[in-house]
Write a protein that holds these residues in place. Structure first.
Motif, PDB file in Angstrom:
ATOM      1  N   CYS A 194       0.828  -1.210   0.000  1.00  0.00           N
ATOM      2  CA  CYS A 194       0.000   0.000   0.000  1.00  0.00           C
ATOM      3  C   CYS A 194       0.863   1.260   0.000  1.00  0.00           C
ATOM      4  O   CYS A 194       0.465   2.284  -0.552  1.00  0.00           O
ATOM      5  CB  CYS A 194      -0.982  -0.023   1.160  1.00  0.00           C
ATOM      6  N   CYS A 195       2.046   1.178   0.593  1.00  0.00           N
ATOM      7  CA  CYS A 195       2.985   2.301   0.509  1.00  0.00           C
ATOM      8  C   CYS A 195       3.358   2.550  -0.952  1.00  0.00           C
ATOM      9  O   CYS A 195       3.418   3.697  -1.395  1.00  0.00           O
ATOM     10  CB  CYS A 195       4.246   2.016   1.317  1.00  0.00           C
ATOM     11  N   ASP A 196       3.602   1.470  -1.674  1.00  0.00           N
ATOM     12  CA  ASP A 196       3.919   1.603  -3.099  1.00  0.00           C
ATOM     13  C   ASP A 196       2.782   2.298  -3.846  1.00  0.00           C
ATOM     14  O   ASP A 196       3.010   3.197  -4.658  1.00  0.00           O
ATOM     15  CB  ASP A 196       4.191   0.238  -3.729  1.00  0.00           C
ATOM     16  N   GLU A 197       1.544   1.889  -3.560  1.00  0.00           N
ATOM     17  CA  GLU A 197       0.384   2.509  -4.211  1.00  0.00           C
ATOM     18  C   GLU A 197       0.244   3.974  -3.807  1.00  0.00           C
ATOM     19  O   GLU A 197      -0.117   4.816  -4.632  1.00  0.00           O
ATOM     20  CB  GLU A 197      -0.902   1.748  -3.891  1.00  0.00           C
ATOM     21  N   LEU A 198       0.536   4.274  -2.559  1.00  0.00           N
ATOM     22  CA  LEU A 198       0.440   5.657  -2.079  1.00  0.00           C
ATOM     23  C   LEU A 198       1.442   6.550  -2.808  1.00  0.00           C
ATOM     24  O   LEU A 198       1.108   7.661  -3.225  1.00  0.00           O
ATOM     25  CB  LEU A 198       0.669   5.722  -0.569  1.00  0.00           C
ATOM     26  N   VAL A 199       2.656   6.059  -3.002  1.00  0.00           N
ATOM     27  CA  VAL A 199       3.679   6.840  -3.691  1.00  0.00           C
ATOM     28  C   VAL A 199       3.290   7.050  -5.163  1.00  0.00           C
ATOM     29  O   VAL A 199       3.484   8.135  -5.706  1.00  0.00           O
ATOM     30  CB  VAL A 199       5.072   6.180  -3.545  1.00  0.00           C
ATOM     31  N   VAL A 200       2.700   6.030  -5.786  1.00  0.00           N
ATOM     32  CA  VAL A 200       2.222   6.161  -7.167  1.00  0.00           C
ATOM     33  C   VAL A 200       1.097   7.198  -7.236  1.00  0.00           C
ATOM     34  O   VAL A 200       0.965   7.928  -8.213  1.00  0.00           O
ATOM     35  CB  VAL A 200       1.764   4.789  -7.728  1.00  0.00           C
ATOM     36  N   LEU A 201       0.306   7.283  -6.173  1.00  0.00           N
ATOM     37  CA  LEU A 201      -0.783   8.256  -6.095  1.00  0.00           C
ATOM     38  C   LEU A 201      -0.264   9.680  -6.256  1.00  0.00           C
ATOM     39  O   LEU A 201      -0.933  10.533  -6.810  1.00  0.00           O
ATOM     40  CB  LEU A 201      -1.516   8.103  -4.753  1.00  0.00           C
ATOM     41  N   GLU A 202       0.934   9.939  -5.792  1.00  0.00           N
ATOM     42  CA  GLU A 202       1.613  11.229  -5.806  1.00  0.00           C
ATOM     43  C   GLU A 202       1.133  12.103  -4.648  1.00  0.00           C
ATOM     44  O   GLU A 202      -0.007  12.027  -4.220  1.00  0.00           O
ATOM     45  CB  GLU A 202       1.464  11.959  -7.139  1.00  0.00           C
ATOM     46  N   ASN A 203       2.034  12.946  -4.185  1.00  0.00           N
ATOM     47  CA  ASN A 203       1.773  13.764  -3.003  1.00  0.00           C
ATOM     48  C   ASN A 203       0.623  14.747  -3.214  1.00  0.00           C
ATOM     49  O   ASN A 203      -0.140  15.026  -2.291  1.00  0.00           O
ATOM     50  CB  ASN A 203       3.044  14.491  -2.564  1.00  0.00           C
ATOM     51  N   VAL A 204       0.484  15.287  -4.425  1.00  0.00           N
ATOM     52  CA  VAL A 204      -0.593  16.254  -4.670  1.00  0.00           C
ATOM     53  C   VAL A 204      -1.959  15.601  -4.431  1.00  0.00           C
ATOM     54  O   VAL A 204      -2.844  16.203  -3.827  1.00  0.00           O
ATOM     55  CB  VAL A 204      -0.482  16.885  -6.082  1.00  0.00           C
ATOM     56  N   CYS A 205      -2.121  14.371  -4.884  1.00  0.00           N
ATOM     57  CA  CYS A 205      -3.382  13.656  -4.655  1.00  0.00           C
ATOM     58  C   CYS A 205      -3.538  13.288  -3.183  1.00  0.00           C
ATOM     59  O   CYS A 205      -4.616  13.456  -2.606  1.00  0.00           O
ATOM     60  CB  CYS A 205      -3.429  12.391  -5.501  1.00  0.00           C
ATOM     61  N   HIS A 206      -2.469  12.785  -2.590  1.00  0.00           N
ATOM     62  CA  HIS A 206      -2.509  12.393  -1.185  1.00  0.00           C
ATOM     63  C   HIS A 206      -2.954  13.572  -0.312  1.00  0.00           C
ATOM     64  O   HIS A 206      -3.882  13.454   0.488  1.00  0.00           O
ATOM     65  CB  HIS A 206      -1.121  11.894  -0.777  1.00  0.00           C
ATOM     66  N   SER A 207      -2.332  14.725  -0.518  1.00  0.00           N
ATOM     67  CA  SER A 207      -2.662  15.912   0.282  1.00  0.00           C
ATOM     68  C   SER A 207      -4.095  16.373   0.039  1.00  0.00           C
ATOM     69  O   SER A 207      -4.820  16.705   0.989  1.00  0.00           O
ATOM     70  CB  SER A 207      -1.702  17.049  -0.049  1.00  0.00           C
ATOM     71  N   ALA A 208      -4.519  16.399  -1.212  1.00  0.00           N
ATOM     72  CA  ALA A 208      -5.881  16.857  -1.531  1.00  0.00           C
ATOM     73  C   ALA A 208      -6.926  15.925  -0.934  1.00  0.00           C
ATOM     74  O   ALA A 208      -7.952  16.390  -0.418  1.00  0.00           O
ATOM     75  CB  ALA A 208      -6.052  16.970  -3.049  1.00  0.00           C
ATOM     76  N   LEU A 209      -6.690  14.632  -0.988  1.00  0.00           N
ATOM     77  CA  LEU A 209      -7.650  13.682  -0.423  1.00  0.00           C
ATOM     78  C   LEU A 209      -7.733  13.806   1.095  1.00  0.00           C
ATOM     79  O   LEU A 209      -8.830  13.756   1.666  1.00  0.00           O
ATOM     80  CB  LEU A 209      -7.273  12.253  -0.833  1.00  0.00           C
ATOM     81  N   VAL A 210      -6.599  13.983   1.751  1.00  0.00           N
ATOM     82  CA  VAL A 210      -6.600  14.157   3.213  1.00  0.00           C
ATOM     83  C   VAL A 210      -7.327  15.448   3.578  1.00  0.00           C
ATOM     84  O   VAL A 210      -8.180  15.473   4.467  1.00  0.00           O
ATOM     85  CB  VAL A 210      -5.162  14.126   3.774  1.00  0.00           C
ATOM     86  N   LYS A 211      -7.009  16.533   2.877  1.00  0.00           N
ATOM     87  CA  LYS A 211      -7.650  17.821   3.167  1.00  0.00           C
ATOM     88  C   LYS A 211      -9.152  17.758   2.910  1.00  0.00           C
ATOM     89  O   LYS A 211      -9.940  18.302   3.690  1.00  0.00           O
ATOM     90  CB  LYS A 211      -7.012  18.934   2.339  1.00  0.00           C
TER      91      LYS A 211
END
Length: 116
Positions: free
Chosen positions: A61-78
Motif C-alpha cells: 500500500c505504501c507503493d500505491e500511495l507513492v504512485v498516487l503522488e503527493n498532490v493527490c494524497h494531500s488533496a484527499l486528506v484535506k
C-alpha cells in the motif's frame, strides 16, 4: 453597533467562502489528477486507517500511495478533513500523521530492495 453586525456578517461570509473555495480547489485537484482511481480500495482503507485512526500501512500500500503522488494524497486528506463527519478530528494531528505516512512510504519506496 450596526458596524459591528456588518463586520460580523463580512467575517462569516469570508470564512464560508474560503471553506467553499478550499473544498472546490481540493475537488478540482482530485478530479484533474484522477486521484480516486490510482489506489485500490483495500490500500485506500489501510492508508486512511493509518492516518485518521491507529494502524500501519503495508509495503504494497505504501507503493500505491507513492504512485498516487503527493498532490493527490494531500488533496484527499484535506478533503476528508473538510467533511462535517471529521469535525471532531484535530487537523494538526491528521496533517502531521499524513506527512509522516507519506515520508515513511517515500523512504521505503526509495530504499533499495534486498537481493534474494
Amino acid at each position: 453597533m450596526t458596524s459591528l453586525n456588518v463586520y460580523s456578517v463580512l467575517v462569516v461570509l469570508f470564512l464560508t467562502c474560503g471553506a467553499v473555495m478550499a473544498t472546490k480547489e481540493n475537488d478540482q485537484i482530485i478530479k484533474e489528477n484522477n486521484c480516486e482511481t490510482k489506489m485500490g480500495l483495500p490500500c485506500i482503507l489501510e492508508a486512511f486507517t493509518c492516518i485518521f485512526e491507529t494502524g500501519s500501512i503495508s509495503n504494497k500500500c505504501c507503493d500505491e500511495l507513492v504512485v498516487l503522488e503527493n498532490v493527490c494524497h494531500s488533496a484527499l486528506v484535506k478533503r476528508t478533513l473538510e467533511n462535517p463527519l471529521s469535525k471532531d478530528l484535530s487537523p494538526t494531528t491528521i496533517i502531521a500523521k499524513s506527512i509522516q505516512t507519506w515520508n515513511n512510504c517515500l523512504a521505503l519506496n526509495d530504499s533499495p530492495s534486498p537481493s534474494a
